[in-house]
Design a protein around this motif. Sequence first.
Motif, PDB file in Angstrom:
ATOM      1  N   VAL A 101       0.850  -1.184   0.000  1.00 46.09           N
ATOM      2  CA  VAL A 101       0.000   0.000   0.000  1.00 46.09           C
ATOM      3  C   VAL A 101       0.885   1.232   0.000  1.00 46.09           C
ATOM      4  O   VAL A 101       1.789   1.366   0.821  1.00 46.09           O
ATOM      5  CB  VAL A 101      -0.925   0.031   1.235  1.00 46.09           C
ATOM      6  CG1 VAL A 101      -1.745   1.317   1.253  1.00 46.09           C
ATOM      7  CG2 VAL A 101      -1.830  -1.186   1.234  1.00 46.09           C
ATOM      8  N   ARG A 102       0.606   2.146  -0.895  1.00 50.29           N
ATOM      9  CA  ARG A 102       1.397   3.366  -1.007  1.00 50.29           C
ATOM     10  C   ARG A 102       1.178   4.249   0.226  1.00 50.29           C
ATOM     11  O   ARG A 102       0.086   4.303   0.781  1.00 50.29           O
ATOM     12  CB  ARG A 102       0.991   4.150  -2.256  1.00 50.29           C
ATOM     13  CG  ARG A 102       1.864   5.340  -2.577  1.00 50.29           C
ATOM     14  CD  ARG A 102       1.232   6.160  -3.717  1.00 50.29           C
ATOM     15  NE  ARG A 102       1.149   5.392  -4.941  1.00 50.29           N
ATOM     16  CZ  ARG A 102       2.124   5.331  -5.836  1.00 50.29           C
ATOM     17  NH1 ARG A 102       3.269   5.954  -5.609  1.00 50.29           N
ATOM     18  NH2 ARG A 102       1.973   4.641  -6.938  1.00 50.29           N
ATOM     19  N   GLY A 103       2.267   4.911   0.631  1.00 52.41           N
ATOM     20  CA  GLY A 103       2.128   5.910   1.685  1.00 52.41           C
ATOM     21  C   GLY A 103       2.300   5.388   3.100  1.00 52.41           C
ATOM     22  O   GLY A 103       2.093   6.120   4.061  1.00 52.41           O
ATOM     23  N   ARG A 104       2.653   4.126   3.226  1.00 51.56           N
ATOM     24  CA  ARG A 104       2.830   3.567   4.571  1.00 51.56           C
ATOM     25  C   ARG A 104       4.107   4.119   5.210  1.00 51.56           C
ATOM     26  O   ARG A 104       5.035   4.555   4.540  1.00 51.56           O
ATOM     27  CB  ARG A 104       2.928   2.047   4.481  1.00 51.56           C
ATOM     28  CG  ARG A 104       1.604   1.356   4.144  1.00 51.56           C
ATOM     29  CD  ARG A 104       0.821   1.048   5.389  1.00 51.56           C
ATOM     30  NE  ARG A 104      -0.456   0.403   5.106  1.00 51.56           N
ATOM     31  CZ  ARG A 104      -0.599  -0.906   4.935  1.00 51.56           C
ATOM     32  NH1 ARG A 104       0.443  -1.705   5.003  1.00 51.56           N
ATOM     33  NH2 ARG A 104      -1.800  -1.403   4.703  1.00 51.56           N
ATOM     34  N   ASN A 105       4.107   4.042   6.529  1.00 53.12           N
ATOM     35  CA  ASN A 105       5.311   4.310   7.302  1.00 53.12           C
ATOM     36  C   ASN A 105       6.127   3.023   7.318  1.00 53.12           C
ATOM     37  O   ASN A 105       5.618   1.978   7.723  1.00 53.12           O
ATOM     38  CB  ASN A 105       4.908   4.723   8.720  1.00 53.12           C
ATOM     39  CG  ASN A 105       6.098   5.059   9.595  1.00 53.12           C
ATOM     40  OD1 ASN A 105       7.226   4.670   9.330  1.00 53.12           O
ATOM     41  ND2 ASN A 105       5.844   5.796  10.664  1.00 53.12           N
ATOM     42  N   TYR A 106       7.374   3.070   6.911  1.00 56.02           N
ATOM     43  CA  TYR A 106       8.168   1.853   6.734  1.00 56.02           C
ATOM     44  C   TYR A 106       8.798   1.335   8.021  1.00 56.02           C
ATOM     45  O   TYR A 106       9.404   0.260   8.004  1.00 56.02           O
ATOM     46  CB  TYR A 106       9.281   2.092   5.719  1.00 56.02           C
ATOM     47  CG  TYR A 106       8.788   2.358   4.316  1.00 56.02           C
ATOM     48  CD1 TYR A 106       9.631   2.968   3.386  1.00 56.02           C
ATOM     49  CD2 TYR A 106       7.512   2.029   3.914  1.00 56.02           C
ATOM     50  CE1 TYR A 106       9.207   3.223   2.095  1.00 56.02           C
ATOM     51  CE2 TYR A 106       7.061   2.288   2.635  1.00 56.02           C
ATOM     52  CZ  TYR A 106       7.915   2.876   1.727  1.00 56.02           C
ATOM     53  OH  TYR A 106       7.485   3.140   0.454  1.00 56.02           O
TER      54      TYR A 106
END
Length: 125
Positions: A101-106
């Motif tokens: 999912v785009r925009g996640r905190n890694y």
Amino acid sequence: QVQLVESGGGLVQAGGSLRLSCAASGRTFNVYAMGWFRQAPGKEREFVCATGWSGGITYYVDSVKGRFTISVDNAKNTVYLQMNSLSPEDTAVYYCAAVVVRGRNYFPPNEYDYWGQGTQVTVSS
């Protein structure tokens, strides 16, 4: 679904090196980023490093900066973790994980969607 399989763990003396591999299969075209985590006995799972699936920016926890390198071979759908100058404090089970999912905190483990089974790294003093 994305399947992840780690390999390359083992026993190494302090100061030595290991290279971990994480082979991805399935719907890899959905993957945005890959991370490596580790968990030592009695401790919580800890972020080690992460990078975009197509490479680019990388993130490392301070304790491994300058010693560990994450890289991606998209042709092989494989992520690597080169670990140099290992110390007993690096002993842990190492896991690779994928974000789809785009925009996640890694950084937090719960931001990742898929996990491998883990590979044991033991560094003797």
